[in-house]
Design a protein around this motif. Structure first.
Motif, PDB file in Angstrom:
ATOM      1  N   LEU A 396     -19.652 -49.339  79.659  1.00 61.40           N
ATOM      2  CA  LEU A 396     -19.813 -50.628  80.311  1.00 61.40           C
ATOM      3  C   LEU A 396     -18.591 -51.506  80.085  1.00 61.40           C
ATOM      4  O   LEU A 396     -18.051 -52.102  81.030  1.00 61.40           O
ATOM      5  N   ALA A 397     -18.146 -51.596  78.839  1.00 63.37           N
ATOM      6  CA  ALA A 397     -17.008 -52.457  78.531  1.00 63.37           C
ATOM      7  C   ALA A 397     -15.756 -52.009  79.278  1.00 63.37           C
ATOM      8  O   ALA A 397     -15.054 -52.832  79.898  1.00 63.37           O
ATOM      9  N   LEU A 398     -15.464 -50.724  79.236  1.00 57.62           N
ATOM     10  CA  LEU A 398     -14.238 -50.234  79.880  1.00 57.62           C
ATOM     11  C   LEU A 398     -14.310 -50.375  81.393  1.00 57.62           C
ATOM     12  O   LEU A 398     -13.315 -50.737  82.044  1.00 57.62           O
ATOM     13  N   ALA A 399     -15.476 -50.086  81.969  1.00 56.64           N
ATOM     14  CA  ALA A 399     -15.613 -50.207  83.421  1.00 56.64           C
ATOM     15  C   ALA A 399     -15.513 -51.659  83.861  1.00 56.64           C
ATOM     16  O   ALA A 399     -14.880 -51.981  84.872  1.00 56.64           O
ATOM     17  N   TRP A 400     -16.149 -52.547  83.106  1.00 51.11           N
ATOM     18  CA  TRP A 400     -16.118 -53.967  83.463  1.00 51.11           C
ATOM     19  C   TRP A 400     -14.701 -54.529  83.373  1.00 51.11           C
ATOM     20  O   TRP A 400     -14.249 -55.250  84.265  1.00 51.11           O
ATOM     21  N   LEU A 401     -14.010 -54.211  82.289  1.00 50.96           N
ATOM     22  CA  LEU A 401     -12.659 -54.751  82.115  1.00 50.96           C
ATOM     23  C   LEU A 401     -11.692 -54.194  83.159  1.00 50.96           C
ATOM     24  O   LEU A 401     -10.732 -54.875  83.557  1.00 50.96           O
ATOM     25  N   LYS A 402     -11.946 -52.981  83.612  1.00 55.09           N
ATOM     26  CA  LYS A 402     -11.050 -52.370  84.605  1.00 55.09           C
ATOM     27  C   LYS A 402     -11.293 -52.942  85.992  1.00 55.09           C
ATOM     28  O   LYS A 402     -10.353 -53.204  86.754  1.00 55.09           O
ATOM     29  N   HIS A 403     -12.572 -53.140  86.346  1.00 51.34           N
ATOM     30  CA  HIS A 403     -12.906 -53.646  87.681  1.00 51.34           C
ATOM     31  C   HIS A 403     -14.015 -54.693  87.577  1.00 51.34           C
ATOM     32  O   HIS A 403     -15.166 -54.451  87.986  1.00 51.34           O
ATOM     33  N   PRO A 404     -13.719 -55.858  87.027  1.00 51.82           N
ATOM     34  CA  PRO A 404     -14.780 -56.873  86.894  1.00 51.82           C
ATOM     35  C   PRO A 404     -15.240 -57.367  88.258  1.00 51.82           C
ATOM     36  O   PRO A 404     -14.423 -57.816  89.075  1.00 51.82           O
ATOM     37  N   PRO A 405     -16.538 -57.286  88.539  1.00 52.32           N
ATOM     38  CA  PRO A 405     -17.033 -57.717  89.859  1.00 52.32           C
ATOM     39  C   PRO A 405     -17.138 -59.222  90.006  1.00 52.32           C
ATOM     40  O   PRO A 405     -17.332 -59.726  91.098  1.00 52.32           O
ATOM     41  N   ILE A 406     -17.064 -59.939  88.861  1.00 56.73           N
ATOM     42  CA  ILE A 406     -17.104 -61.401  88.899  1.00 56.73           C
ATOM     43  C   ILE A 406     -15.691 -61.907  88.629  1.00 56.73           C
ATOM     44  O   ILE A 406     -15.141 -61.671  87.541  1.00 56.73           O
TER      45      ILE A 406
END
Length: 407
Positions: A396-406
């Protein structure tokens, strides 16, 4: 999120499994109540320091926040939260890692939540080639004391601005390793009410000289049971439970006072408003009809835990891609239990979800005779979840930081 990612736990986390089982069981042996988690906080800080993760202490009294910025510099931010406190109840289990503190027990799995987040922190510290910052939030006093609110009041989101914040809870009866989530309310509000009834005492043989608070109390109890069934929209889930009724001290005395206590659970503030309004009206007017007076204290402890749409969909897509749709229940049925992560979601977008703890077959010999349910003296966290939950946090952390949807 790329297709074809591993549908298993991350290899280092599997290799570290025994290490983190030992950490979890040590925490289980040394449970601490809300705002008293001094040893627990010391342990968390020691682990973070050993992995070269900077940290801040003191928010919410015993809270700890780890701060890990990737080697590619500042960028998006994400908060991952685990609760660290235990419950004031005796443990019925007799296995080696049972609680060493009489009347205090990790009966809700916060020892496991803390351990999974620690494992994720260690992994990310060793695999930190990312842009942005991960905040590891170790929160005290979730069990009815509002530790999340206290951390926020102490500056959690002003000192450590986060684009989104995420939490999870192990969930008995949900199959081991399965995840459940939903957009909108996933857990209820928690509200406590106390109704003090003032009457006039008299000899039990002379009821005509009394204003009987017991009769007023029993009539109020009956009246309150009509609120959910007659004043709320039938499609609005709500619970009003009377849990205590106190009055009297002798068999031949009508007392001066009586007290009713209970809880209200809802999935919306509007429903809570309606229930409080009718509770006050019914209590006061019923008491007055019996020549008594009713004084009401309605304490709104925790608001509903309401997931935001974009972060929740992000988590659902990640989980289904990683584990397959059969392992992800979306939407999961909401729970009438409450959770103070709700305060965090009132301040920052995010998602709270359930991680299946199984049916109790994981418990070692010597466990109590009761079921492996939350807040039960026979409960024990399922250690098989440690690499699963930690892998979720990492992905979750790596995916969010790579492509944050917000943005």
């Amino acid at each position: 999120i790329a297709k074809g990612e591993s549908m298993t736990t991350l290899p280092p986390l599997d290799l570290w499994h025994d290490e983190f089982i030992a950490i979890r069981r040590d925490l289980h042996q040394h449970p601490e109540l809300g705002y008293e988690e001094f040893r627990t906080a010391d342990k968390i800080a020691d682990y973070l320091q050993s992995w070269c993760i900077p940290f801040h202490r003191g928010l919410g009294g015993t809270g700890v926040v780890g701060i890990l910025t990737g080697t590619q510099g500042t960028g998006p931010t994400i908060g991952l939260r685990a609760d660290i406190d235990a419950l004031p109840m005796p443990e019925q289990n007799q296995f080696a890692h049972k609680s060493q503190h009489d009347g205090v027990m990790h009966a809700c799995g916060h020892d496991g939540h803390t351990t999974m987040l620690l494992a994720a922190a260690k992994y990310l510290a060793q695999h930190n080639h990312f842009k942005g910052t991960v905040y590891f939030i170790f929160q005290p006093a979730e069990e009815g004391l509002g530790g999340a609110k206290k951390m926020i009041e102490d500056g959690l989101f002003t000192q450590f601005p986060m684009d989104a914040v995420f939490g999870l809870h192990n969930w008995p009866t949900l199959p081991t390793g399965h995840f459940g989530l939903r957009t909108g309310a996933i857990m209820a509000s928690s509200n406590i009410f106390v109704i003090d009834i003032q009457g006039k005492g008299a000899h039990g043989a002379m009821p005509h000289l009394a204003a009987d608070p017991i009769m007023a109390a029993t009539s109020i109890v009956q009246g309150l049971q009509t609120i959910v069934s007659r004043y709320l929209d039938p499609q609005e889930p709500a619970v009003l439970s009377i849990t205590q009724l106190h009055a009297g001290s002798a068999d031949n005395v009508i007392p001066d006072t009586a007290q009713i206590r209970g809880t209200v659970r809802t999935f919306s503030s509007q429903a809570t408003d309606q229930i409080e309004e009718h509770l006050r009206r019914i209590s006061q007017q019923t008491a007055a009809a019996m020549s008594c007076q009713a004084y009401i204290d309605f304490d709104r402890r925790y608001p509903p835990t309401v997931n935001h749409a974009i972060p929740t969909q992000f988590c659902a897509d990640l989980l289904k891609n990683w584990l397959g749709e059969a392992s992800v229940i979306d939407p999961v049925a909401p729970s009438m239990a409450a959770e103070d992560f709700s305060f965090m979601l009132e301040n920052v977008p995010g998602c709270y979800l359930f991680l299946g703890n199984g049916d109790g077959d994981h418990r070692l010999a010597g466990h109590g005779l009761g079921p492996c349910t939350l807040h039960n003296g026979s409960y024990d966290f399922n250690d098989a979840l440690i690499p699963i939950g930690a892998t979720y946090w990492v992905k979750l952390a790596l995916a969010w930081l790579k492509h944050p949807p917000i943005p």
